[in-house]
Design a protein around this motif. Structure first.
Motif, PDB file in Angstrom:
ATOM      1  N   GLN A 272       0.827  -1.211   0.000  1.00  0.00           N
ATOM      2  CA  GLN A 272       0.000   0.000   0.000  1.00  0.00           C
ATOM      3  C   GLN A 272       0.862   1.263   0.000  1.00  0.00           C
ATOM      4  OE1 GLN A 272      -2.854  -0.217   3.229  1.00  0.00           O
ATOM      5  NE2 GLN A 272      -3.504  -2.258   2.606  1.00  0.00           N
ATOM      6  N   LEU A 273       1.918   1.265   0.811  1.00  0.00           N
ATOM      7  CA  LEU A 273       2.793   2.434   0.896  1.00  0.00           C
ATOM      8  C   LEU A 273       3.529   2.670  -0.411  1.00  0.00           C
ATOM      9  CD1 LEU A 273       4.068   4.704   2.595  1.00  0.00           C
ATOM     10  CD2 LEU A 273       5.705   2.996   3.471  1.00  0.00           C
ATOM     11  N   VAL A 274       4.108   1.623  -0.974  1.00  0.00           N
ATOM     12  CA  VAL A 274       4.826   1.759  -2.246  1.00  0.00           C
ATOM     13  C   VAL A 274       3.881   2.233  -3.340  1.00  0.00           C
ATOM     14  CG1 VAL A 274       5.986   0.443  -4.075  1.00  0.00           C
ATOM     15  CG2 VAL A 274       6.698   0.158  -1.686  1.00  0.00           C
ATOM     16  N   THR A 275       2.684   1.680  -3.392  1.00  0.00           N
ATOM     17  CA  THR A 275       1.704   2.072  -4.411  1.00  0.00           C
ATOM     18  C   THR A 275       1.332   3.550  -4.262  1.00  0.00           C
ATOM     19  OG1 THR A 275       0.836  -0.175  -4.547  1.00  0.00           O
ATOM     20  CG2 THR A 275      -0.595   1.591  -5.351  1.00  0.00           C
ATOM     21  N   ALA A 276       1.070   3.977  -3.041  1.00  0.00           N
ATOM     22  CA  ALA A 276       0.694   5.381  -2.806  1.00  0.00           C
ATOM     23  C   ALA A 276       1.842   6.335  -3.153  1.00  0.00           C
ATOM     24  CB  ALA A 276       0.270   5.572  -1.348  1.00  0.00           C
ATOM     25  N   LEU A 277       3.053   5.990  -2.742  1.00  0.00           N
ATOM     26  CA  LEU A 277       4.199   6.854  -3.033  1.00  0.00           C
ATOM     27  C   LEU A 277       4.495   6.897  -4.530  1.00  0.00           C
ATOM     28  CD1 LEU A 277       6.520   5.810  -0.078  1.00  0.00           C
ATOM     29  CD2 LEU A 277       5.416   8.046  -0.382  1.00  0.00           C
ATOM     30  N   ALA A 278       4.403   5.748  -5.186  1.00  0.00           N
ATOM     31  CA  ALA A 278       4.645   5.705  -6.631  1.00  0.00           C
ATOM     32  C   ALA A 278       3.632   6.576  -7.360  1.00  0.00           C
ATOM     33  CB  ALA A 278       4.587   4.268  -7.131  1.00  0.00           C
ATOM     34  N   ASP A 279       2.389   6.518  -6.927  1.00  0.00           N
ATOM     35  CA  ASP A 279       1.347   7.342  -7.527  1.00  0.00           C
ATOM     36  C   ASP A 279       1.607   8.824  -7.258  1.00  0.00           C
ATOM     37  OD1 ASP A 279      -1.248   7.683  -8.872  1.00  0.00           O
ATOM     38  OD2 ASP A 279      -1.946   8.301  -6.887  1.00  0.00           O
ATOM     39  N   GLN A 280       1.922   9.155  -6.020  1.00  0.00           N
ATOM     40  CA  GLN A 280       2.145  10.553  -5.642  1.00  0.00           C
ATOM     41  C   GLN A 280       3.310  11.179  -6.407  1.00  0.00           C
ATOM     42  OE1 GLN A 280       2.774  11.111  -1.425  1.00  0.00           O
ATOM     43  NE2 GLN A 280       3.238  13.271  -1.645  1.00  0.00           N
ATOM     44  N   PHE A 281       4.383  10.426  -6.604  1.00  0.00           N
ATOM     45  CA  PHE A 281       5.586  10.991  -7.226  1.00  0.00           C
ATOM     46  C   PHE A 281       5.812  10.519  -8.653  1.00  0.00           C
ATOM     47  CE2 PHE A 281       6.249  11.305  -2.660  1.00  0.00           C
ATOM     48  CZ  PHE A 281       6.492  12.665  -2.565  1.00  0.00           C
ATOM     49  N   GLN A 282       4.830   9.849  -9.216  1.00  0.00           N
ATOM     50  CA  GLN A 282       4.896   9.355 -10.587  1.00  0.00           C
ATOM     51  C   GLN A 282       6.146   8.519 -10.830  1.00  0.00           C
ATOM     52  OE1 GLN A 282       4.332  12.903 -12.952  1.00  0.00           O
ATOM     53  NE2 GLN A 282       2.156  12.935 -12.499  1.00  0.00           N
ATOM     54  N   VAL A 283       6.437   7.672  -9.849  1.00  0.00           N
ATOM     55  CA  VAL A 283       7.522   6.705  -9.968  1.00  0.00           C
ATOM     56  C   VAL A 283       6.918   5.455 -10.583  1.00  0.00           C
ATOM     57  CG1 VAL A 283       9.128   5.238  -8.663  1.00  0.00           C
ATOM     58  CG2 VAL A 283       8.764   7.617  -7.979  1.00  0.00           C
ATOM     59  N   PRO A 284       7.521   4.896 -11.620  1.00  0.00           N
ATOM     60  CA  PRO A 284       6.954   3.680 -12.210  1.00  0.00           C
ATOM     61  C   PRO A 284       6.786   2.585 -11.159  1.00  0.00           C
ATOM     62  CG  PRO A 284       8.721   4.534 -13.587  1.00  0.00           C
ATOM     63  CD  PRO A 284       8.743   5.331 -12.309  1.00  0.00           C
ATOM     64  N   LEU A 285       5.620   2.002 -11.105  1.00  0.00           N
ATOM     65  CA  LEU A 285       5.332   0.943 -10.154  1.00  0.00           C
ATOM     66  C   LEU A 285       5.855  -0.367 -10.753  1.00  0.00           C
ATOM     67  CD1 LEU A 285       4.169   0.507  -7.380  1.00  0.00           C
ATOM     68  CD2 LEU A 285       1.947   0.128  -8.415  1.00  0.00           C
ATOM     69  N   ALA A 286       7.174  -0.459 -10.790  1.00  0.00           N
ATOM     70  CA  ALA A 286       7.856  -1.604 -11.372  1.00  0.00           C
ATOM     71  C   ALA A 286       9.264  -1.681 -10.805  1.00  0.00           C
ATOM     72  CB  ALA A 286       7.929  -1.449 -12.896  1.00  0.00           C
ATOM     73  N   PHE A 287       9.864  -2.841 -10.923  1.00  0.00           N
ATOM     74  CA  PHE A 287      11.242  -3.020 -10.487  1.00  0.00           C
ATOM     75  C   PHE A 287      12.159  -2.213 -11.417  1.00  0.00           C
ATOM     76  CE2 PHE A 287      15.267  -5.368 -10.906  1.00  0.00           C
ATOM     77  CZ  PHE A 287      15.724  -5.248  -9.600  1.00  0.00           C
ATOM     78  N   ALA A 288      13.086  -1.479 -10.831  1.00  0.00           N
ATOM     79  CA  ALA A 288      14.056  -0.710 -11.623  1.00  0.00           C
ATOM     80  C   ALA A 288      15.373  -1.476 -11.641  1.00  0.00           C
ATOM     81  CB  ALA A 288      14.264   0.665 -11.002  1.00  0.00           C
ATOM     82  N   ASN A 289      16.058  -1.483 -12.765  1.00  0.00           N
ATOM     83  CA  ASN A 289      17.320  -2.212 -12.880  1.00  0.00           C
ATOM     84  C   ASN A 289      18.479  -1.234 -13.009  1.00  0.00           C
ATOM     85  OD1 ASN A 289      19.510  -3.830 -13.538  1.00  0.00           O
ATOM     86  ND2 ASN A 289      18.252  -5.252 -14.722  1.00  0.00           N
ATOM     87  N   VAL A 290      19.137  -0.923 -11.886  1.00  0.00           N
ATOM     88  CA  VAL A 290      20.263   0.011 -11.927  1.00  0.00           C
ATOM     89  C   VAL A 290      21.491  -0.628 -12.549  1.00  0.00           C
ATOM     90  CG1 VAL A 290      19.515   1.518 -10.052  1.00  0.00           C
ATOM     91  CG2 VAL A 290      20.947  -0.461  -9.543  1.00  0.00           C
ATOM     92  N   ALA A 291      21.539  -1.965 -12.637  1.00  0.00           N
ATOM     93  CA  ALA A 291      22.673  -2.619 -13.293  1.00  0.00           C
ATOM     94  C   ALA A 291      22.679  -2.277 -14.784  1.00  0.00           C
ATOM     95  CB  ALA A 291      22.615  -4.131 -13.107  1.00  0.00           C
ATOM     96  N   GLN A 292      21.504  -2.120 -15.363  1.00  0.00           N
ATOM     97  CA  GLN A 292      21.398  -1.798 -16.777  1.00  0.00           C
ATOM     98  C   GLN A 292      21.314  -0.299 -17.033  1.00  0.00           C
ATOM     99  OE1 GLN A 292      18.012  -4.094 -18.055  1.00  0.00           O
ATOM    100  NE2 GLN A 292      19.175  -5.990 -18.085  1.00  0.00           N
ATOM    101  N   ASN A 293      20.851   0.450 -16.023  1.00  0.00           N
ATOM    102  CA  ASN A 293      20.677   1.884 -16.201  1.00  0.00           C
ATOM    103  C   ASN A 293      20.754   2.558 -14.837  1.00  0.00           C
ATOM    104  OD1 ASN A 293      19.847   4.490 -16.665  1.00  0.00           O
ATOM    105  ND2 ASN A 293      17.879   3.952 -17.568  1.00  0.00           N
ATOM    106  N   ALA A 294      21.860   3.234 -14.558  1.00  0.00           N
ATOM    107  CA  ALA A 294      22.075   3.875 -13.256  1.00  0.00           C
ATOM    108  C   ALA A 294      21.000   4.908 -12.938  1.00  0.00           C
ATOM    109  CB  ALA A 294      23.454   4.511 -13.201  1.00  0.00           C
TER     110      ALA A 294
END
Length: 187
Positions: free
Chosen positions: A109-131
């Protein structure tokens, strides 16, 4: 307000199912640990938000019962993942590698709300492929990709935190991961 590109999940690296203190909130206990490590919040931020927590590095702490405690204000730069604090929010789950259903639900619930509030993609990010990858990660996902294959594998982890694969959590619809589900609480 600062730009938020990432939400980073952590664990307290403490005994699974055991409260951090019978008398203090988990955020207060972690604040003490962070004080010992030399973490310090900006005095002006402390005076405006959670003045009783002058050192905590996380923005949120998820207790065993699913209660979400605040640490730093979201507008405040955290101290939870070196090199990536300026544009991220840090969330710490109490435990090591197994968490209660209530914690899993609260984290989702917290991750979903924060992602929505800050328009962060609700998905796993891969910093190994893209810092500069935007999304949700575990602390261990910031380890270096030593063999350059585009994946951060267990032998490359500098930390195991948060004790589960955030990528698998997303692939499973942000439901509790069976192998990381705590069956009972310790006194």
């Amino acid at each position: 307000m600062r730009t938020i590109n990432r939400i980073v999940l952590h664990c307290s690296a403490t005994k699974n199912g055991k409260s951090l203190s019978p008398t203090q909130s988990p955020a207060a206990v972690i604040d003490g640990w962070h004080k010992e490590r030399g973490f310090r919040r900006d005095p002006s931020a402390v005076s405006r938000f959670n003045p009783e927590l002058p050192s905590i590095g996380y923005h949120f702490v998820v207790d065993l019962d699913g209660h979400v405690h605040t640490g730093r204000a979201i507008a405040e730069v955290g101290a939870h993942v070196a090199g990536y604090n300026s544009d991220s929010i840090g969330i710490c789950l109490i435990g090591y590698d197994k968490f209660t259903v209530s914690q899993w639900d609260a984290a989702a619930q917290l991750v979903t709300a924060l992602a929505d509030q800050f328009q962060v993609p609700l998905a796993f990010a891969n910093v190994a492929q893209n810092a500069k990858a935007r999304g949700v990660l575990g602390h261990r996902d910031f380890s270096p990709d030593k063999n350059g294959n585009g994946r951060i594998e267990p032998f490359e982890w500098l930390k195991t935190c948060p004790g589960f694969s955030v990528e698998s959590w997303f692939k499973g619809g942000m439901l509790p991961i069976a192998s990381s589900l705590l069956e009972r609480l310790d006194a």
